[in-house]
Design a protein around this motif. Structure first.
Motif, short mmCIF file in Angstrom:
data_model
loop_
_atom_site.label_atom_id
_atom_site.label_comp_id
_atom_site.label_asym_id
_atom_site.label_seq_id
_atom_site.Cartn_x
_atom_site.Cartn_y
_atom_site.Cartn_z
N LEU A 1 10.58 36.90 -13.00
CA LEU A 1 10.38 36.13 -14.23
C LEU A 1 11.56 35.17 -14.47
CD1 LEU A 1 8.50 35.84 -16.69
CD2 LEU A 1 9.86 37.59 -17.84
N PHE B 1 10.45 24.07 -20.47
CA PHE B 1 9.24 24.86 -20.75
C PHE B 1 8.00 23.97 -20.65
CE2 PHE B 1 6.60 24.72 -24.67
CZ PHE B 1 5.62 25.63 -24.32
N HIS C 1 4.76 24.39 -17.86
CA HIS C 1 3.34 24.52 -18.19
C HIS C 1 2.55 23.26 -17.81
CE1 HIS C 1 3.41 28.22 -21.11
NE2 HIS C 1 3.79 28.49 -19.89
N ILE D 1 1.46 23.35 -14.25
CA ILE D 1 0.26 24.18 -14.04
C ILE D 1 -0.98 23.35 -14.38
CG2 ILE D 1 -1.01 26.26 -14.72
CD1 ILE D 1 1.54 27.51 -15.67
N ILE D 2 -0.93 22.72 -15.56
CA ILE D 2 -2.09 21.96 -16.03
C ILE D 2 -2.45 20.85 -15.04
CG2 ILE D 2 -2.86 20.36 -17.84
CD1 ILE D 2 -1.20 22.06 -19.83
N ASN E 1 3.67 31.63 -8.27
CA ASN E 1 2.23 31.50 -8.51
C ASN E 1 2.00 31.14 -9.98
OD1 ASN E 1 2.03 33.93 -10.20
ND2 ASN E 1 2.37 35.06 -8.29
N THR F 1 0.55 32.71 -12.50
CA THR F 1 0.87 33.74 -13.49
C THR F 1 2.36 33.71 -13.81
OG1 THR F 1 -0.94 35.14 -12.79
CG2 THR F 1 0.86 36.22 -13.94
N ILE F 2 3.16 33.63 -12.75
CA ILE F 2 4.61 33.56 -12.92
C ILE F 2 4.99 32.32 -13.73
CG2 ILE F 2 6.74 33.06 -11.63
CD1 ILE F 2 6.16 35.92 -11.33
N LEU G 1 3.21 30.63 -15.80
CA LEU G 1 2.76 30.78 -17.19
C LEU G 1 3.74 31.66 -17.97
CD1 LEU G 1 0.52 30.45 -19.34
CD2 LEU G 1 -0.62 32.41 -18.36
N LEU G 2 4.07 32.82 -17.42
CA LEU G 2 4.95 33.77 -18.13
C LEU G 2 6.39 33.25 -18.22
CD1 LEU G 2 3.67 37.14 -16.65
CD2 LEU G 2 3.26 36.26 -18.95
N ASP H 1 6.43 30.72 -20.96
CA ASP H 1 6.48 31.40 -22.27
C ASP H 1 7.90 31.90 -22.56
OD1 ASP H 1 3.77 30.99 -22.48
OD2 ASP H 1 3.20 33.03 -21.96
N SER H 2 8.51 32.50 -21.54
CA SER H 2 9.86 33.05 -21.73
C SER H 2 10.88 31.94 -22.02
CB SER H 2 10.30 33.81 -20.49
OG SER H 2 9.37 34.82 -20.19
N LEU I 1 10.23 29.13 -23.65
CA LEU I 1 10.05 28.72 -25.05
C LEU I 1 10.79 29.71 -25.96
CD1 LEU I 1 8.81 27.03 -27.31
CD2 LEU I 1 6.65 28.24 -26.99
N ILE J 1 -4.54 34.99 -17.33
CA ILE J 1 -3.97 35.69 -16.18
C ILE J 1 -5.00 36.62 -15.53
CG2 ILE J 1 -2.23 37.39 -15.48
CD1 ILE J 1 -0.37 36.14 -17.63
N THR K 1 -6.74 24.91 -19.55
CA THR K 1 -5.70 24.04 -20.15
C THR K 1 -5.63 24.27 -21.66
OG1 THR K 1 -5.96 22.38 -18.44
CG2 THR K 1 -4.98 21.65 -20.50
N LEU L 1 -4.13 27.63 -22.41
CA LEU L 1 -2.68 27.61 -22.20
C LEU L 1 -1.98 26.95 -23.38
CD1 LEU L 1 -0.23 27.97 -20.29
CD2 LEU L 1 -0.81 25.80 -19.23
N LEU M 1 2.27 30.82 -30.27
CA LEU M 1 3.62 31.37 -30.26
C LEU M 1 4.50 30.59 -31.25
CD1 LEU M 1 5.86 33.18 -29.17
CD2 LEU M 1 6.03 31.71 -27.15
N CYS N 1 6.92 39.49 -22.56
CA CYS N 1 6.73 38.67 -21.35
C CYS N 1 7.22 39.41 -20.12
CB CYS N 1 7.47 37.34 -21.46
SG CYS N 1 6.72 36.21 -22.64
N MET O 1 2.12 42.53 -13.44
CA MET O 1 1.68 41.79 -12.27
C MET O 1 2.30 42.38 -10.99
SD MET O 1 2.52 37.86 -11.45
CE MET O 1 4.09 38.47 -10.78
#
Lengths: 321, 321
Positions: free
Chosen positions: A26, A73, A77, A80-81, A98, A100-101, A103-104, A107-108, A110, B81, B100, B103, B110, B140, B147
């Motif tokens: 993470l 942040f 994201h 990804i989009i 990947n 998921t990573i 995305l998380l 988030d972390s 932010l 996810i 999108t 997300l 948040l 998170c 995962m």
């Protein structure tokens, strides 16, 4: 403090951010993205804005870092989009790890940005916390608008400018505003710096759009990638707004072309040239830039103190990639 | 204030949240997810914890909402996810709209949660802001661990419990802790409620794992979906830890089975039954539940004030779906 002094300071502070050791899956992506070589314009603007009002910029460092982390942040994201492969010439996080990573870890980041806002000087913390949430929400709105405009051919200039305001300019302007606030600026001066940032942000974004077509192909960015992906840039929206019937037909033909990359880019650039899109775009950039400088002029501080900010702005406006 | 009084209050407050009108593609998914019928345990725990220390729970409402919004943020991103189709029997946001949108709407939630933290009583705002960021970061981390454990066959009970602590229990415990804080509890009493929440959270999660296998098939949840997807539940980890060689072979055979759903679920349940997994799991749940009640007992408040909290806990522990 000029840009050459500010950049290593910010770089050092970013390197000093402490992360939990686990789970490394993470935190490594966060370190990876934040360590990429970047211009660090946002935190440096915060420091420079603070410096206009007081010598010691220590009080602005946590806020400056918060903005830089927040900016990263959004990149995490965004990539990804957009399903982007490269960021500053290196693999994007979701490619290297990947989705998921990414995305998380996004988030972390932010949350980490909020942690830095929470470390800002107590007397301004409340105002900065409100500012931060309000800007962060606007940037997300901007992202959503971006998605919504994606496939429309009838985007108006007004909509484009609203998008740029939300996605880019408000953040830049908040960096300046918050720096002024922690520096002890009057409400009016902070407001002038905010206006400076809004207009500068719009100028920067339009310039970014232009450099995709008319810039140097260094800095890890290909020429024409916006054209190939049909991104709604200032140039394309302008072209769609002023074209005659024949030009419109040709434009639409190439917008529908998904395979012939080189041909598409060449054809659209020659349409832009015919319509004098470059000249028109430069004029718009120039106009926002002038408005920005006009707002900066109004800040009630000796002109010589503004030199670093003016110099940096000038350099950024003259970049070719 | 018992659960039957608290639920409509929270429902009303959630319905009263005001959102910007545009872009509706960003805010409608937030409203959609937040309006789904849920137990609202987290915000209600905040209100009940506050109520232990003062009659007027008004001061706890913004914090309570912040936790519920945060919880929904995690659901929104979790569903991306896990590529989940259903949430509380309805389409997930990324299915109804797209990834999108899910997300960005998650990110916006948040930020919205932070806006509610920023509205909490001034004297506690700083402590709540720090608490919120620290819990959010842990959740998170929990997701990331989840995962990482996904494809491992050698997950130890200790790792599972650490995961549950991060993903579920810390949040529940923070809901109680923050409610106590704004209610004016002593540091020690707030800490006891925190311990109550941690143990209860672990009990709940293990119970959730058990209900996937031994629960009622109402409430929009199929029986055995965790089994079919090889989720590392307390039951599976326990089984892998205590099985003999033959049982291990059979377990691994079925874990590799991706097609025969009914057969897989039936076979693994019969293995669980043979190993007395249900009895062992019930014993563990019982033990965490007892520890939780023991912590609650220590809170320095008349026992009759704790009745609502005890009743709600008991009801949740007796649920069958």
């Amino acid at each position: 403090m000029n840009y050459q002094e500010a950049l290593p300071l910010i770089t050092k502070k970013i390197a000093e951010i402490s992360y939990p050791k686990q789970p490394k899956e993470l935190y490594e992506p966060m370190i990876y993205l934040l360590s990429m070589k970047g211009k660090r314009i946002r935190p440096i603007f915060t420091l420079m804005a603070c410096r206009l009002f007081q010598e010691n910029i220590k009080c602005a460092i946590d806020v400056a870092l918060a903005w830089e982390i927040f900016h990263n942040f959004t990149l995490m994201h965004d990539d990804i989009i957009d399903n982007a492969f490269l960021r500053r010439g290196q693999s994007t996080v979701h490619t290297k790890w990947n989705k998921t990573i990414a995305l998380l870890a996004g988030d972390s980041m932010l949350i980490l940005a909020y942690k830095y806002i929470a470390k800002s000087p107590l007397q301004y913390r409340d105002i900065l916390l409100h500012l931060f949430s309000s800007i962060a929400a606007k940037v997300c709105e901007g992202q959503a608008y971006d998605m919504l405009l994606e496939n429309r051919l009838d985007v108006r200039k007004k909509e484009y400018l609203e998008l740029v305001r939300l996605k880019t300019a408000t953040l830049l302007s908040a960096c300046l505003y918050s720096g002024a606030i922690v520096g002890g600026a009057s409400g009016q001066d902070a407001k002038f710096l905010q206006d400076f940032g809004i207009n500068l942000g719009i100028a920067f974004q339009i310039q970014d759009d232009m450099l995709d077509v008319y810039g140097n192909s260094s800095f890890g960015k290909e020429i024409g990638s916006d054209i190939f992906s049909n991104r709604r840039t200032y140039l394309l929206i302008n072209a769609l707004n002023i074209c005659d019937e024949m030009e419109r037909k040709e434009l639409l033909f190439w917008l529908n072309e998904k395979e012939q990359k080189e041909e598409k880019i060449t054809a659209i650039i020659s349409l832009y040239d015919k319509m004098e899109i470059k000249k028109k775009t430069c004029r718009t950039i120039e106009s926002y830039y002038r408005r920005a400088l006009f707002s900066l002029k109004k800040v009630n501080v000796e002109e010589e103190k503004k030199v670093d900010l003016v110099e940096l702005t000038k350099e950024l406006m003259n970049r070719t990639s």
